[in-house]
Scaffold this active site. Structure first.
Site, short mmCIF file in Angstrom:
data_model
loop_
_atom_site.label_atom_id
_atom_site.label_comp_id
_atom_site.label_asym_id
_atom_site.label_seq_id
_atom_site.Cartn_x
_atom_site.Cartn_y
_atom_site.Cartn_z
N ARG A 249 0.74 -1.20 0.18
CA ARG A 249 0.09 -0.04 0.11
C ARG A 249 0.90 1.22 -0.18
NH1 ARG A 249 -3.19 -2.71 -1.69
NH2 ARG A 249 -5.68 -3.04 -0.90
N ASP A 273 4.62 -0.44 -6.92
CA ASP A 273 3.24 -0.85 -7.47
C ASP A 273 2.12 -0.17 -7.09
OD1 ASP A 273 1.97 -2.64 -9.53
OD2 ASP A 273 0.78 -3.26 -7.72
N GLU A 278 -2.04 7.49 -4.99
CA GLU A 278 -2.54 6.92 -6.26
C GLU A 278 -3.79 6.99 -6.59
OE1 GLU A 278 -1.56 2.79 -5.19
OE2 GLU A 278 -3.51 2.51 -5.40
N HIS A 310 -0.56 -0.22 -9.75
CA HIS A 310 -1.23 -1.14 -8.96
C HIS A 310 -1.77 -2.28 -9.59
CE1 HIS A 310 -3.51 -1.23 -5.06
NE2 HIS A 310 -3.41 -2.45 -5.48
P1 NAI Z 1 -1.77 -11.09 5.02
O1 NAI Z 1 -2.97 -10.48 5.84
O2 NAI Z 1 -1.93 -12.50 4.63
O3 NAI Z 1 -0.51 -10.81 5.76
C1 NAI Z 1 -0.17 -9.53 6.33
C2 NAI Z 1 1.08 -9.80 7.21
O4 NAI Z 1 1.55 -8.71 7.76
C3 NAI Z 1 0.60 -10.62 8.34
O5 NAI Z 1 1.44 -11.78 8.74
C4 NAI Z 1 0.66 -9.78 9.57
O6 NAI Z 1 1.00 -10.37 10.71
C5 NAI Z 1 1.70 -8.79 9.11
N1 NAI Z 1 1.77 -7.46 9.64
C6 NAI Z 1 0.67 -6.98 10.30
N2 NAI Z 1 0.74 -5.78 10.74
C7 NAI Z 1 2.34 -5.51 10.90
C8 NAI Z 1 3.39 -4.92 11.28
N3 NAI Z 1 2.95 -3.72 11.98
N4 NAI Z 1 4.65 -5.26 10.98
C9 NAI Z 1 5.12 -6.18 10.19
N5 NAI Z 1 4.18 -7.12 9.74
C10 NAI Z 1 2.98 -6.71 10.11
O7 NAI Z 1 -1.77 -10.24 3.45
P2 NAI Z 1 -1.46 -10.57 2.20
O8 NAI Z 1 -2.49 -11.54 1.51
O9 NAI Z 1 -0.11 -11.14 2.45
O10 NAI Z 1 -1.26 -8.92 1.70
C11 NAI Z 1 -0.28 -8.24 2.27
C12 NAI Z 1 -0.65 -6.91 1.42
O11 NAI Z 1 -0.42 -7.09 0.10
C13 NAI Z 1 -2.14 -6.28 1.80
O12 NAI Z 1 -2.36 -5.82 2.92
C14 NAI Z 1 -2.49 -5.38 0.51
O13 NAI Z 1 -2.13 -4.10 1.27
C15 NAI Z 1 -1.35 -5.91 -0.26
N6 NAI Z 1 -1.91 -6.14 -1.40
C16 NAI Z 1 -1.53 -5.46 -2.67
C17 NAI Z 1 -1.96 -5.88 -4.12
C18 NAI Z 1 -1.59 -5.16 -5.35
O14 NAI Z 1 -1.94 -5.62 -6.31
N7 NAI Z 1 -0.65 -4.57 -5.29
C19 NAI Z 1 -2.87 -6.99 -4.14
C20 NAI Z 1 -3.02 -7.76 -2.93
C21 NAI Z 1 -2.83 -7.41 -1.56
#
Ligand code: NAI
Length: 348
Positions: A249, A273, A278, A310
């Site tokens: 993000r 990305d 954005e 994105h």
């Molecule tokens: P997820 O929920 O499976 O993993 C997120 C991880 O971040 C978790 O392990 C959590 O414990 C950790 N986390 C939370 N707060 C934290 C902190 N303060 N410091 C370090 N780690 C922390 O989410 P997923 O599916 O892996 O997605 C990650 C991010 O990717 C999403 O939040 C979304 O913003 C982004 N995303 C981007 C996309 C794109 O097209 N560019 C598409 C899909 C997701």
């Protein structure tokens, strides 16, 4: 009398009406195809959903929104007045929705927790390789008949140290992929993952990760805690010439700080990305317009910055999953009054 009952029985159930915001051609194509299984009544709006456009949601049961729609308290209050019952996010992140307000107004919020973590992890690798091997430059050079190698010197990923912030679904796949390329992985997450540890990933605190990583990749959600996690202090703690990649993000990075880092040469490569501001740019064709965002324009002047708009999620597999999961979420919510992919809050 019995005839009347029979008539009632055979009368079709009222279709759930869905207003899809931030519509693009790919959304219409994917949704219409998958909707043949569900038979929802769908209206597509090109507009983003925010306080200026919320009137469009009148008479709909569901608003279906994406990453750059802005559902703050004011918008949610209006949705309630319009009798909207469900906010169906067709993305994983929900930082753009005031969840507490939605719960107060008893409007459900569902999301698509994982449409293809592989798509994002693979795109992250794509950004790294493009920056490290300068594919983007090579492409234009060759088209121009310039076959010289000067300026294209890259570096091996093998044996480099990758710092991964957030080892959830995407961070795990990305870490495993990079292990496969012979990299060392340092990770930071509040909840370390045992499987990754067993594979050789070392969990460290953020400062150590900054100090020791050649490449830092962000895979955590945007929260109050992670807003501008990459700021001036973090960048100062990093190795000279570090590569920073953000496919998560935009506001995870303080853009001003990273521009300063690039100017000083402290940041050697930047792959984005997502971008802090954005909403005003991404997903639109602005090629005939003058871009007003000076920070974004400044970023584009650096030869060592690569930006995609994105698109990390944007694979055939992910788009089909988004449509399928979104419609299943809506179906489940209206049939059961709850949904496995509902966004919960502590209040509930
Ligand atoms: P997820 O929920 O499976 O993993 C997120 C991880 O971040 C978790 O392990 C959590 O414990 C950790 N986390 C939370 N707060 C934290 C902190 N303060 N410091 C370090 N780690 C922390 O989410 P997923 O599916 O892996 O997605 C990650 C991010 O990717 C999403 O939040 C979304 O913003 C982004 N995303 C981007 C996309 C794109 O097209 N560019 C598409 C899909 C997701």
């Amino acid at each position: 009398m019995s005839e009347q009952k029979d008539q009632q029985k055979t009368q079709p159930k009222k279709k759930v009406r869905i207003a899809v915001f931030s519509t693009k051609t790919w959304v219409v194509n994917a949704f219409n195809e998958i909707n043949s299984k569900f038979n929802f009544e769908i209206s597509y709006f090109e507009a983003r959903l925010y306080n200026q456009t919320v009137a469009l949601a009148k008479e709909f049961d569901v608003v279906c929104v994406f990453v750059n729609d802005k559902l703050n308290a004011e918008v949610i209050k209006k949705l309630k007045e319009h009798n909207v019952k469900l906010i169906a996010l067709r993305c994983a992140g929900f930082n753009n929705v005031d969840i507490e307000k939605a719960k107060d107004e008893k409007i459900g919020v569902v999301r698509v927790p994982a449409y293809s973590p592989y798509a994002v992890a693979e795109h992250t690798l794509g950004l790294i390789l493009s920056l490290s091997r300068k594919f983007h430059k090579a492409f234009t050079r060759i088209r121009d008949g310039n076959f010289a190698l000067d300026g294209l010197l890259g570096f091996d990923l093998h044996n480099k140290t990758i710092g991964v912030i957030g080892t959830g679904k995407i961070g795990q796949i990305f870490s495993s992929t990079m292990l496969g390329l012979g990299c060392n992985i340092l990770a930071y997450d509040k909840y370390p993952n045992k499987e990754l540890k067993d594979k050789g990933v070392k969990y460290v605190d953020l400062h150590d990760l900054y100090e020791q990583s050649d490449i830092i990749s962000l895979h955590c959600p945007l929260t109050y805690e992670t807003y501008h996690i990459i700021n001036e202090y973090a960048i100062n703690a990093m190795r000279d010439g570090v590569m920073i990649i953000n496919t998560s993000r935009g506001p995870l990075i303080d853009t001003n700080a990273v521009i300063e880092g690039l100017k000083k040469g402290k940041v050697g490569y930047l792959g984005l990305d997502v971008y802090e501001e954005e909403e005003e740019l991404f997903f639109e064709d602005l090629s005939e317009k003058v871009i007003q965002d000076d920070m974004f324009v400044r970023l584009q002047t650096f030869p060592n910055v690569l930006i995609t708009a994105h698109q990390a999620f944007f694979t055939r597999e992910a788009v089909n999953n988004i449509a399928d999961t979104t419609f299943n979420n809506i179906k489940e919510y209206f049939e059961k009054g709850s949904c496995v992919n509902e966004v919960e809050t502590k209040k509930k």
